[in-house]
Design a protein around this motif. Sequence first.
Motif, short mmCIF file in Angstrom:
data_model
loop_
_atom_site.label_atom_id
_atom_site.label_comp_id
_atom_site.label_asym_id
_atom_site.label_seq_id
_atom_site.Cartn_x
_atom_site.Cartn_y
_atom_site.Cartn_z
N VAL A 152 2.68 26.95 9.40
CA VAL A 152 1.78 25.80 9.48
C VAL A 152 0.35 26.33 9.53
O VAL A 152 0.03 27.21 10.33
CB VAL A 152 2.09 24.93 10.71
N ILE A 153 -0.48 25.79 8.67
CA ILE A 153 -1.89 26.17 8.56
C ILE A 153 -2.72 25.02 9.12
O ILE A 153 -2.60 23.88 8.65
CB ILE A 153 -2.25 26.46 7.09
N ALA A 154 -3.53 25.30 10.12
CA ALA A 154 -4.38 24.28 10.74
C ALA A 154 -5.55 23.96 9.82
O ALA A 154 -6.21 24.86 9.30
CB ALA A 154 -4.90 24.78 12.08
N LEU A 155 -5.82 22.67 9.62
CA LEU A 155 -6.91 22.22 8.77
C LEU A 155 -7.59 21.03 9.43
O LEU A 155 -6.95 20.22 10.07
CB LEU A 155 -6.37 21.81 7.38
N LEU A 166 -7.65 27.09 19.70
CA LEU A 166 -6.37 26.47 19.37
C LEU A 166 -5.22 27.44 19.60
O LEU A 166 -4.08 27.03 19.83
CB LEU A 166 -6.40 26.00 17.91
N GLY A 167 -5.52 28.73 19.54
CA GLY A 167 -4.48 29.74 19.69
C GLY A 167 -3.56 29.78 18.49
O GLY A 167 -2.36 30.00 18.62
N TRP A 168 -4.14 29.56 17.30
CA TRP A 168 -3.33 29.47 16.09
C TRP A 168 -3.85 30.46 15.05
O TRP A 168 -5.03 30.42 14.70
CB TRP A 168 -3.37 28.04 15.53
N PRO A 169 -3.00 31.33 14.52
CA PRO A 169 -3.48 32.38 13.61
C PRO A 169 -3.76 31.92 12.19
O PRO A 169 -4.57 32.53 11.49
CB PRO A 169 -2.33 33.38 13.62
N ARG A 170 -3.10 30.86 11.73
CA ARG A 170 -3.27 30.42 10.34
C ARG A 170 -4.16 29.18 10.31
O ARG A 170 -3.82 28.17 10.90
CB ARG A 170 -1.92 30.09 9.71
N TRP A 171 -5.27 29.28 9.56
CA TRP A 171 -6.15 28.13 9.47
C TRP A 171 -6.91 28.12 8.15
O TRP A 171 -7.00 29.13 7.47
CB TRP A 171 -7.11 28.07 10.66
N ALA A 172 -7.39 26.93 7.83
CA ALA A 172 -8.11 26.70 6.58
C ALA A 172 -9.36 25.89 6.87
O ALA A 172 -9.40 25.13 7.85
CB ALA A 172 -7.21 25.95 5.60
N ALA A 173 -10.36 26.06 6.01
CA ALA A 173 -11.60 25.33 6.22
C ALA A 173 -12.29 25.06 4.89
O ALA A 173 -12.08 25.78 3.91
CB ALA A 173 -12.54 26.12 7.12
N ILE A 174 -13.10 24.04 4.90
CA ILE A 174 -13.95 23.73 3.76
C ILE A 174 -15.36 24.24 4.04
O ILE A 174 -15.98 24.89 3.22
CB ILE A 174 -13.98 22.20 3.49
N ASP A 175 -15.86 23.98 5.23
CA ASP A 175 -17.25 24.30 5.57
C ASP A 175 -17.46 25.61 6.32
O ASP A 175 -18.52 26.20 6.23
CB ASP A 175 -17.84 23.19 6.44
N ALA A 176 -16.48 26.09 7.07
CA ALA A 176 -16.70 27.20 8.00
C ALA A 176 -17.26 28.46 7.34
O ALA A 176 -18.09 29.14 7.92
CB ALA A 176 -15.40 27.55 8.73
N PHE A 177 -16.84 28.78 6.14
CA PHE A 177 -17.28 30.01 5.50
C PHE A 177 -18.50 29.81 4.62
O PHE A 177 -19.13 30.76 4.20
CB PHE A 177 -16.14 30.61 4.67
N PRO A 183 -21.39 37.67 9.06
CA PRO A 183 -20.37 38.28 8.20
C PRO A 183 -18.97 37.79 8.59
O PRO A 183 -18.74 37.41 9.73
CB PRO A 183 -20.50 39.78 8.48
N ALA A 184 -18.06 37.83 7.65
CA ALA A 184 -16.69 37.34 7.88
C ALA A 184 -16.02 38.02 9.06
O ALA A 184 -15.32 37.38 9.82
CB ALA A 184 -15.85 37.52 6.62
N ARG A 185 -16.26 39.34 9.25
CA ARG A 185 -15.59 40.03 10.35
C ARG A 185 -15.99 39.44 11.70
O ARG A 185 -15.20 39.41 12.62
CB ARG A 185 -15.83 41.53 10.28
N GLU A 186 -17.24 38.96 11.83
CA GLU A 186 -17.68 38.34 13.07
C GLU A 186 -17.04 36.96 13.24
O GLU A 186 -16.65 36.59 14.33
CB GLU A 186 -19.20 38.21 13.11
N ILE A 187 -16.93 36.21 12.15
CA ILE A 187 -16.28 34.89 12.19
C ILE A 187 -14.83 35.06 12.60
O ILE A 187 -14.31 34.37 13.45
CB ILE A 187 -16.36 34.18 10.83
N LEU A 188 -14.17 36.04 11.98
CA LEU A 188 -12.74 36.25 12.23
C LEU A 188 -12.50 36.85 13.60
O LEU A 188 -11.40 36.67 14.14
CB LEU A 188 -12.16 37.16 11.15
N ALA A 189 -13.44 37.54 14.18
CA ALA A 189 -13.25 38.11 15.51
C ALA A 189 -12.92 37.01 16.51
O ALA A 189 -12.26 37.25 17.51
CB ALA A 189 -14.50 38.88 15.94
N HIS A 190 -13.35 35.82 16.23
CA HIS A 190 -13.11 34.70 17.12
C HIS A 190 -11.69 34.15 17.00
O HIS A 190 -11.29 33.30 17.76
CB HIS A 190 -14.11 33.57 16.86
N THR A 191 -10.92 34.64 16.03
CA THR A 191 -9.56 34.13 15.85
C THR A 191 -8.52 34.99 16.54
O THR A 191 -7.38 34.59 16.67
CB THR A 191 -9.18 34.02 14.35
N ALA A 192 -8.89 36.17 16.95
CA ALA A 192 -7.91 37.09 17.57
C ALA A 192 -7.60 36.71 19.00
O ALA A 192 -8.30 36.03 19.66
CB ALA A 192 -8.43 38.52 17.50
#
Length: 192
Positions: A152-155, A166-177, A183-192
């Motif tokens: 399941v991918i959170a959107l 949310l504590g969820w590893p799979r997600w999708a976005a329209i605006d976030a990126f 940089p993406a690595r900083e955005i993604l650091a918040h998902t770990a």
Amino acid sequence: MTQIKSLPDLWLLSDARNDAGLERALAKLPRGSGFIYRHYHLPDPERFGRFLALRRIARAHRHKVILADSALTAREWGADGIYGAARSLYPRRAGLIHLATAHDMAELGLAARLGADAVLLSPVFPTRSHPGGAVLGPARFRLLARQMRLPVIALGGMSGTRARALGWPRWAAIDAFISARRPAREILAHTA
């Protein structure tokens, strides 16, 4: 069904409002992310031309490229899969990733029964796509998503910070990126 391990955790969806920033967003996503091309706002010839340009960039970064259209069109255009309501993805087409949309348990169940490889469950949070619309919220999203055997991918209003909360590893976005200046690595650091 596609091997779960081969599906990216992170997905970018195209939209009329993020079109101008898609090249930059695709380039800054981590290698092997996913890209769902919608662009419903364009007439067919322009939609195809824009798809080809974005597919080239996505492929250079080893992203999966999914088309919001029929399996026939996905094959003709060289996409890795298709995206849409579960019924629109049936019957399954070998060699294509099938990503279904869902908003409730009935749609999740239908996606599973029809053999989707993963499902985008939305909206988790308020979104610009549907201002003032009802949202699942974190608790309901997790309740529904944890009952599924398929990924399941959170959107819906998602960002790296919200994915982490949310504590969820799979997600999708329209605006976030698109709007993020980091940089993406900083955005993604918040998902770990």
